[in-house]
Scaffold this motif. Structure first.
Motif, mmCIF file in Angstrom:
data_model
loop_
_atom_site.group_PDB
_atom_site.id
_atom_site.type_symbol
_atom_site.label_atom_id
_atom_site.label_comp_id
_atom_site.label_asym_id
_atom_site.label_seq_id
_atom_site.Cartn_x
_atom_site.Cartn_y
_atom_site.Cartn_z
ATOM 1 N N ASN A 315 0.829 -1.215 0.000
ATOM 2 C CA ASN A 315 0.000 0.000 0.000
ATOM 3 C C ASN A 315 0.855 1.253 0.000
ATOM 4 O O ASN A 315 0.592 2.209 -0.740
ATOM 5 C CB ASN A 315 -0.912 0.000 1.226
ATOM 6 N N LYS A 316 1.890 1.202 0.823
ATOM 7 C CA LYS A 316 2.790 2.356 0.907
ATOM 8 C C LYS A 316 3.410 2.643 -0.447
ATOM 9 O O LYS A 316 3.448 3.771 -0.928
ATOM 10 C CB LYS A 316 3.892 2.035 1.917
ATOM 11 N N LEU A 317 3.884 1.560 -1.041
ATOM 12 C CA LEU A 317 4.570 1.698 -2.319
ATOM 13 C C LEU A 317 3.649 2.242 -3.391
ATOM 14 O O LEU A 317 4.029 3.114 -4.176
ATOM 15 C CB LEU A 317 5.108 0.329 -2.747
ATOM 16 N N LEU A 318 2.419 1.740 -3.401
ATOM 17 C CA LEU A 318 1.471 2.194 -4.430
ATOM 18 C C LEU A 318 1.138 3.666 -4.254
ATOM 19 O O LEU A 318 1.110 4.419 -5.228
ATOM 20 C CB LEU A 318 0.196 1.354 -4.358
ATOM 21 N N LYS A 319 0.937 4.017 -2.998
ATOM 22 C CA LYS A 319 0.631 5.428 -2.727
ATOM 23 C C LYS A 319 1.778 6.311 -3.189
ATOM 24 O O LYS A 319 1.574 7.329 -3.870
ATOM 25 C CB LYS A 319 0.390 5.617 -1.215
ATOM 26 N N ASN A 320 2.976 5.897 -2.771
ATOM 27 C CA ASN A 320 4.151 6.695 -3.147
ATOM 28 C C ASN A 320 4.328 6.757 -4.644
ATOM 29 O O ASN A 320 4.704 7.783 -5.207
ATOM 30 C CB ASN A 320 5.412 6.102 -2.519
ATOM 31 N N ARG A 321 4.044 5.628 -5.260
ATOM 32 C CA ARG A 321 4.222 5.574 -6.704
ATOM 33 C C ARG A 321 3.256 6.524 -7.406
ATOM 34 O O ARG A 321 3.644 7.269 -8.306
ATOM 35 C CB ARG A 321 4.010 4.135 -7.183
#
Lengths: 487, 352
Positions: A315-321
């Motif tokens: 989730n973190k990665l997707l948000k950041n992406r």
């Protein structure tokens, strides 16, 4: 002839030794006699031994893979320095008169001797747990053990010499038993020879190299498929698929795969509902990108579920992406659409409070400011410069600049306030500006990171990198550069 | 040296998200081969020199390489490694070279001709034993050219002679036996070519000279027909010493504590011995049919209750009716008889 000499020399050695191993000496004497006999028979043995060798491979009599190599071995055995005794085992086909002799000798030397061994067939291991007879095993060295002087590590510190013959006999006995045990195991004949199946369990416990791999955790789809009884296509799908375009069998996945629709063809058809003015290549790229994203996301989620990733990284990665992508797009747009107005010096006081480039608009205000600044940007502060046509009046003083009053050093007013004022300034400097500076910084009046004074700037220089000397001198120890004389 | 849990997870995140540069397919294949497997291949051996190594000890290492080839790596340079003090270097090398066994050779005045053999588990040192070599006869150099040599990669037969190998309570020798077996056994296989056996390594232990000496001898095997029993298929070996021969003494040791030792020997459930099914009552005929045999106690068929169906019930009813009819008729007859008797006696018919 050379071989014979060697043997007699050895037997001499044997007899020279002390009576310590008298019990064994007789045997050795016998063997040495036997040796001389067998030497002459070596040639005869060649043929007979070949037969015996080929008879070795139990079931598969056709495969004489040993006989070929055995041929060579037999030939070399002629010249073999032969550690005496065990050649007796090789001479099975001697004359009758000798045969009894041999049989007798064989029983005394080896063959399933009086010490039965236990086995670990998984590791092809034999264990003879009987006590070793040290009186038989060791020979006291008379002086220097002649043969051993020039081996790699000579036994200088050992007072006793090992009776190699005794060790060999024991080894032979154990080995015979071990091979017999090996042949008791289930054998199947294959095209290379008889293959023995070794037991898998019940061996001596030997540790592994690495801990066993953790069991693979099911993915969401695998779980669902199992539940619903849907078969995963792992076994069904073949590695190669027939490609219509080229008319050959190509790999299903990967580089140059079969039936590849995702290539960028120079001409793209407009299908059905598609907008004819849309960019099909852009669309294709978008689709590919979304597929990749989806794949990455589902892989990461599966791994997270399995515990290989920290919970929440997906989730973190997707948000950041997404954020990064948006920012990237914004940045691109900025470059495209929000170019700072040309002709306006960027570090000029902004028209609006924030100081953002966006808020700097072209307009009368910024031009007027620019003009003002330009007017006084000469050495004389614009006092003696010619006026251009249409130029507005030059303001004599810098806006906001106050003319200072003359402060004489003997004025009462000055004397009483001077110390105070100086202290104030001093404190201001020492405190690093204080609230006033903070205010100014927040309002955006201070230069942003353009000077080294504005923040802690690490320029990469430090005490360790400091070089007192420069240039060639800094290179360290200098080698004398001299010309080499050509002789 | 191995990455921590956290580091692994972070690394894996990067791999999956594409921010980590993944090596090419060949490297990936190699890395996959070094990962832990359910059923393991043979262990690789790492041979290296310690702080100071003599020429003789270098030859010892070359000999070990010849014995263990091709699963062996011989490093040429000297290393500042003292195995009994610091294992970190060894563990690092074991990880990088993917070797589970190691041997460090060194030579100094205090410990001449020293060879430390050991093994790792999960790239952590498990066991170590220091052997002081008192005599070494090399197969490559000291045995001359006419001696048969073992082929590269063949599996040896092993033999341990002497009662000291079994003394569990007081000595290190049983552990040393395990270590030596591990070191020399080569690849672990399910099947082996029975005629392909070509050498045996014998370890003899005996007390002598005040200490305990261990003698390692290697013999080349030639399989011959059994002269006593020519009909038997079982061959008999002809042994010839081919080297290498070691005489050594056990110096220091470092064994893993029992927990780690147990954990290292733990096999996964799939490989453990399965309790065999007891199929005593299953047989297969020659036609391939599987027959089962049920064993029951004697049944009292008469007293058993069976399942009733219509026909049976009908029959029962019919039988019951018949019986009752018979009984009735009997009764009637009897009554008649009695009536006649009454009449005979008393002259008139009985009135109820």
């Amino acid at each position: 002839m050379v071989a014979k000499k060697q043997k007699t020399k050895k037997s001499k050695n044997v007899e020279e030794e002390e009576v310590d191993y008298a019990a064994v000496a007789d045997q050795f004497a016998d063997l040495s006699d036997h040796d001389s006999v067998e030497e002459g028979d070596d040639d005869d043995d060649d043929d007979e031994n070949d037969e015996s060798a080929s008879g070795d491979s139990g079931d598969s009599n056709d495969e004489n893979e040993n006989s070929g190599s055995d041929d060579d071995k037999e030939d070399s055995e002629d010249h073999d320095d032969s550690e005496e005794h065990d050649d007796s085992e090789g001479d099975e086909e001697d004359d009758d008169g000798e045969e009894d002799n041999i049989a007798r000798k064989i029983t005394t030397n080896s063959f399933a001797g009086p010490e039965p061994c236990s086995f670990d067939m998984h590791n092809l291991l034999a264990i003879n747990s009987h006590q070793m007879d040290t009186s038989k095993m060791y020979i006291k060295k008379a002086g220097k053990y002649n043969d051993e002087e020039d081996i790699t590590i000579p036994p200088e510190s050992l007072e006793l010499a090992v009776n190699e013959k005794y060790l060999l006999e024991k080894a032979a006995s154990g080995c015979t038993q071990l091979i017999a045990a090996l042949w008791q195991l289930p054998i199947e004949s294959s095209d290379v020879g008889p293959m023995v199946s070794l037991p898998i369990h019940d061996g001596s416990k030997i540790p592994r190299q690495l801990p066993p791999p953790p069991p693979k955790k099911e993915t969401k789809w695998e779980k669902f498929a199992k539940l619903r009884g849907i078969s995963l296509n792992k076994e069904k799908r073949s590695q190669k698929v027939f490609d219509e375009a080229t008319g050959e069998w190509m790999y299903r996945h990967g580089y140059r795969k079969a039936n590849d629709d995702t290539k960028e063809w120079p001409i793209m058809e407009v299908k059905g509902n598609d907008d004819p003015y849309a960019d099909p290549w852009e669309k294709q790229r978008e689709e590919k990108r979304s597929r990749k994203d989806k794949n990455m996301e589902s892989r990461m989620r599966n791994e997270e579920r399995a515990g290989n990733l920290v919970k929440g990284t997906t989730n973190k990665l997707l948000k950041n992406r997404d954020k990064a992508r948006m920012a990237g797009k914004a940045g691109g747009d900025l470059d495209r659409y929000n170019v700072p107005p040309s002709g306006v010096p960027v570090d000029l006081k902004p028209t609006k409070g924030s100081g953002d480039i966006k808020s700097m608009k072209r307009g009368k205000a910024s031009i007027t400011n620019a003009l003002l600044a330009t007017q006084r940007s000469t050495a004389s502060l614009g006092n003696f410069d010619k006026m251009l046509e249409g130029e507005p009046e030059r303001k004599k003083n810098h806006i906001g600049a106050k003319k200072r009053k003359y402060e004489g050093s003997t004025d009462k007013a000055v004397i009483s306030t001077e110390a105070e004022r100086a202290m104030k300034v001093f404190k201001h400097v020492v405190d690093g500006g204080g609230a006033q500076k903070e205010k100014a910084r927040l309002k955006g009046r201070l230069a942003k990171g353009e000077t080294a004074y504005d923040y802690e700037f690490n320029d990469g220089l430090g005490p360790s990198t400091f070089q007192k000397k420069k240039g060639r001198a800094a290179a360290g120890k200098m080698k004398k550069m001299t010309k080499k004389r050509i002789k | 040296m191995a990455p921590t849990e956290q580091q692994r997870k972070a690394s894996r995140t990067k791999e999956l998200s594409g921010s980590k540069k993944v090596p090419n397919a060949r490297v990936q294949r190699y890395l996959k081969s070094t990962e832990s497997k359910l059923k393991e291949d043979g262990k690789n051996t790492l041979l290296l020199k310690g702080i100071k190594a003599s020429e003789a000890m270098s030859r010892v290492l070359q000999e070990l390489r010849a014995l263990q080839a091709p699963r062996v790596k011989l490093l040429n340079k000297k290393n500042q490694i003292v195995p009994f003090e610091d294992q970190q270097s060894l563990e690092f090398l074991s990880t990088k070279n993917d070797c589970a066994l190691f041997a460090v050779a060194s030579h100094n005045k205090k410990r001449p001709n020293n060879l430390v053999i050991g093994r790792t588990f999960d790239h952590q040192v498990l066991d170590m034993a220091e052997l002081g070599i008192l005599r070494f006869k090399s197969s490559l150099r000291d045995y001359g050219g006419q001696v048969f040599k073992k082929r590269i990669g063949t599996k040896p037969l092993l033999m341990f002679q002497g009662d000291l190998w079994q003394q569990y309570s007081t000595t290190d020798y049983p552990n040393l036996q395990n270590l030596l077996t591990d070191f020399y056994r080569g690849q672990v296989v399910d099947k082996i070519l029975a005629t392909g056996i070509d050498h045996i390594i014998v370890f003899t232990i005996a007390p002598a000279q005040g200490t305990v000496l261990i003698h390692q001898r290697t013999y080349h095997i030639q399989l011959k027909k059994n002269p006593k029993d020519l009909s038997s298929k079982i061959p008999v070996p002809l042994l010839q010493p081919c080297g290498p021969d070691f005489d050594f003494v056990l110096r220091r040791t470092m064994w893993a504590d029992s927990d780690l030792a147990k954990a290292a020997r733990r096999q996964p459930a799939e490989l453990r011995k399965k309790k065999t099914e007891k199929n005593k009552n299953k047989t297969t005929t020659i036609f391939g049919e599987t027959m089962g045999r049920l064993h029951l106690e004697k049944q009292n068929v008469e007293k058993m209750g069976g399942r009733k169906n219509k026909a049976l019930r009908r029959a029962e009813k019919a039988a019951a009716d018949q019986e009752s009819m018979a009984v009735e008729s009997e009764l009637d007859r009897e009554k008649e008889e009695m009536g006649r008797e009454f009449k005979r006696e008393f002259g008139f018919v009985e009135q109820d």
